[in-house]
Scaffold this motif. Structure first.
Motif, short mmCIF file in Angstrom:
data_model
loop_
_atom_site.label_atom_id
_atom_site.label_comp_id
_atom_site.label_asym_id
_atom_site.label_seq_id
_atom_site.Cartn_x
_atom_site.Cartn_y
_atom_site.Cartn_z
N PRO A 155 0.82 -1.27 -0.05
CA PRO A 155 0.04 0.00 0.05
C PRO A 155 1.03 1.27 -0.04
O PRO A 155 1.91 1.22 0.32
CB PRO A 155 -0.75 -0.20 1.13
N ALA A 156 0.39 2.36 -0.59
CA ALA A 156 0.84 3.85 -0.58
C ALA A 156 2.34 3.75 -0.91
O ALA A 156 3.41 4.33 -0.51
CB ALA A 156 1.02 4.19 0.82
N THR A 157 2.34 2.97 -2.11
CA THR A 157 3.83 2.58 -2.89
C THR A 157 3.78 3.30 -4.11
O THR A 157 2.91 2.93 -4.89
CB THR A 157 4.03 1.22 -3.01
N LEU A 158 4.86 3.87 -4.43
CA LEU A 158 5.31 4.71 -5.85
C LEU A 158 6.29 3.69 -6.50
O LEU A 158 7.22 3.85 -5.85
CB LEU A 158 5.46 6.09 -5.73
N TYR A 159 5.64 3.22 -7.76
CA TYR A 159 6.92 2.55 -8.49
C TYR A 159 7.24 3.64 -9.33
O TYR A 159 6.52 3.92 -10.37
CB TYR A 159 6.37 1.47 -9.11
N PRO A 160 8.44 4.21 -9.36
CA PRO A 160 8.95 5.40 -10.01
C PRO A 160 8.75 5.09 -11.63
O PRO A 160 8.93 4.00 -12.16
CB PRO A 160 10.24 5.67 -9.47
N ARG A 161 8.68 6.33 -12.40
CA ARG A 161 8.92 6.22 -13.86
C ARG A 161 10.04 5.48 -14.40
O ARG A 161 11.09 5.59 -13.74
CB ARG A 161 8.98 7.56 -14.27
N HIS A 162 9.72 4.42 -15.21
CA HIS A 162 10.63 3.35 -15.61
C HIS A 162 10.39 2.95 -17.04
O HIS A 162 9.10 3.42 -17.54
CB HIS A 162 10.83 2.34 -14.68
N ARG A 163 11.21 2.31 -17.72
CA ARG A 163 10.99 1.81 -19.18
C ARG A 163 11.78 0.59 -19.25
O ARG A 163 12.56 0.15 -18.86
CB ARG A 163 11.13 2.72 -20.32
N HIS A 164 11.33 -0.23 -20.38
CA HIS A 164 12.11 -1.28 -20.81
C HIS A 164 11.74 -1.53 -22.21
O HIS A 164 10.69 -1.30 -22.70
CB HIS A 164 11.64 -2.58 -19.89
N GLU A 165 12.56 -2.31 -22.97
CA GLU A 165 12.25 -2.58 -24.24
C GLU A 165 11.13 -3.47 -24.58
O GLU A 165 10.72 -3.24 -25.69
CB GLU A 165 13.84 -3.22 -24.92
N ALA A 166 10.96 -4.34 -23.63
CA ALA A 166 9.85 -5.26 -24.06
C ALA A 166 8.39 -4.61 -24.05
O ALA A 166 8.28 -3.76 -22.90
CB ALA A 166 9.85 -6.35 -22.99
N GLU A 167 7.55 -5.08 -24.73
CA GLU A 167 6.28 -4.80 -24.68
C GLU A 167 5.55 -5.35 -23.30
O GLU A 167 6.11 -6.56 -23.18
CB GLU A 167 5.45 -5.32 -25.83
N GLU A 168 4.66 -4.58 -22.83
CA GLU A 168 4.19 -5.11 -21.58
C GLU A 168 2.73 -4.96 -21.41
O GLU A 168 2.26 -4.28 -21.86
CB GLU A 168 4.83 -4.41 -20.35
N ILE A 169 2.16 -5.75 -20.84
CA ILE A 169 0.66 -6.06 -20.56
C ILE A 169 0.44 -6.26 -18.79
O ILE A 169 1.09 -7.08 -18.47
CB ILE A 169 -0.30 -6.83 -21.24
N TYR A 170 -0.10 -5.45 -18.24
CA TYR A 170 -0.34 -5.69 -16.60
C TYR A 170 -1.95 -5.77 -16.69
O TYR A 170 -2.88 -5.56 -17.54
CB TYR A 170 -0.31 -4.59 -15.82
N LEU A 171 -2.26 -6.91 -15.82
CA LEU A 171 -3.75 -7.36 -15.57
C LEU A 171 -3.80 -7.34 -14.01
O LEU A 171 -3.47 -8.25 -13.39
CB LEU A 171 -4.17 -8.62 -16.05
N PRO A 172 -4.36 -6.11 -13.39
CA PRO A 172 -4.37 -6.23 -11.90
C PRO A 172 -5.42 -7.41 -11.59
O PRO A 172 -6.51 -7.52 -12.11
CB PRO A 172 -4.93 -4.92 -11.59
N LEU A 173 -5.00 -8.00 -10.43
CA LEU A 173 -5.58 -9.23 -9.89
C LEU A 173 -6.31 -8.77 -8.49
O LEU A 173 -7.48 -9.23 -8.19
CB LEU A 173 -4.99 -10.27 -9.65
N SER A 174 -5.69 -8.14 -7.70
CA SER A 174 -6.13 -7.69 -6.44
C SER A 174 -5.64 -6.27 -6.19
O SER A 174 -4.57 -6.02 -6.34
CB SER A 174 -5.87 -8.63 -5.29
N GLY A 175 -6.54 -5.47 -5.55
CA GLY A 175 -6.17 -3.94 -5.49
C GLY A 175 -6.21 -3.05 -6.70
O GLY A 175 -5.83 -3.60 -7.59
N THR A 176 -6.82 -1.83 -6.50
CA THR A 176 -6.71 -0.76 -7.29
C THR A 176 -5.42 0.06 -7.20
O THR A 176 -5.25 0.44 -6.27
CB THR A 176 -8.32 -0.17 -7.27
N ALA A 177 -4.91 0.23 -8.22
CA ALA A 177 -3.72 1.24 -8.41
C ALA A 177 -3.73 2.13 -9.48
O ALA A 177 -4.77 2.14 -10.49
CB ALA A 177 -2.52 0.43 -8.63
N ALA A 178 -3.06 3.23 -9.55
CA ALA A 178 -2.89 4.37 -10.53
C ALA A 178 -1.79 4.03 -11.42
O ALA A 178 -0.75 3.78 -10.87
CB ALA A 178 -3.23 5.54 -10.10
N TRP A 179 -2.01 4.38 -12.73
CA TRP A 179 -0.98 4.09 -13.65
C TRP A 179 -0.70 5.68 -14.51
O TRP A 179 -1.77 6.08 -14.64
CB TRP A 179 -1.00 3.06 -14.72
#
Length: 198
Positions: free
Chosen positions: A120-144
């Motif tokens: 909770p209350a965690t910021l994953y800072p701005r980052h990037r990677h060469e790979a294409e990515e998909i996220y599918l949240p399973l539990s918990g609402t977060a902001a992107w």
């Protein structure tokens, strides 16, 4: 390691059931079933949030959430960053485990798939990677945040797609996040923080 095989099969069935065009290339690259390779279990402090996710009434794919929670002690949980990159508060609330890919119990050269946990209350800072990515949240609402766009909250069950090298960041609110992730492309290049050397 049969647990990893079962979880991978569960993930594949879930992704197929969503019938989302963005998932088609990932499913096309899904490797055929093969014997798992040995992976040594590794624990992280972020796993302390998993027990509270079992029985989450707002969870998407609750059977998969329960399977991950049960299997967590036997999985290899990792962190891309160290204390030189980010502070202890972030590292105590961050971790991922690959189910299939270059290092997970199931081998794949073209895609990687696993789980991310953010406390909770965690910021994953701005980052990037060469790979294409998909996220599918399973539990918990977060902001992107993607690129310079506004922050958008995504509830469990929402697909979030990042193109290769697209900068993005995430932040959680009062609840921790468990999300399924998919990578396709250069699996060897790890995520790098914006502003970080290299």
């Amino acid at each position: 390691m049969t647990t990893a095989v079962n979880i991978a099969a569960q993930i594949e069935r879930l992704l197929e059931s969503l019938r989302q065009p963005a998932l088609a290339p990932f499913l096309a690259d899904w490797p055929p079933s093969s014997g798992p390779r040995e992976v040594h279990a590794a624990d992280l402090r972020v796993l302390r949030w998993l027990p509270g996710m079992v029985g989450d009434m707002g969870a998407f794919a609750p059977d998969l959430v329960a399977a991950v929670c049960r299997a967590a002690p036997s999985l290899a949980w990792r962190q891309t960053y160290t204390a030189r990159d980010l502070d202890a508060a972030f590292l105590d609330n961050y971790g991922w485990s690959e189910i299939l890919g270059g290092t997970g119990p199931l081998a794949s050269e073209h895609i990687a798939c696993g789980f991310l946990i953010l406390g909770p209350a965690t910021l994953y800072p701005r980052h990037r990677h060469e790979a294409e990515e998909i996220y599918l949240p399973l539990s918990g609402t977060a902001a992107w945040q993607q690129g310079d766009a506004v922050w958008r909250e995504h509830a469990p069950g929402t697909l979030i797609h990042h193109a290769g090298n697209e900068p993005h960041s995430m932040r959680t609110g009062a609840a921790p996040l468990l999300a399924l992730y998919l990578w396709r492309g250069n699996l060897a290049q790890k995520a790098r923080l914006d502003g970080a050397a290299g």
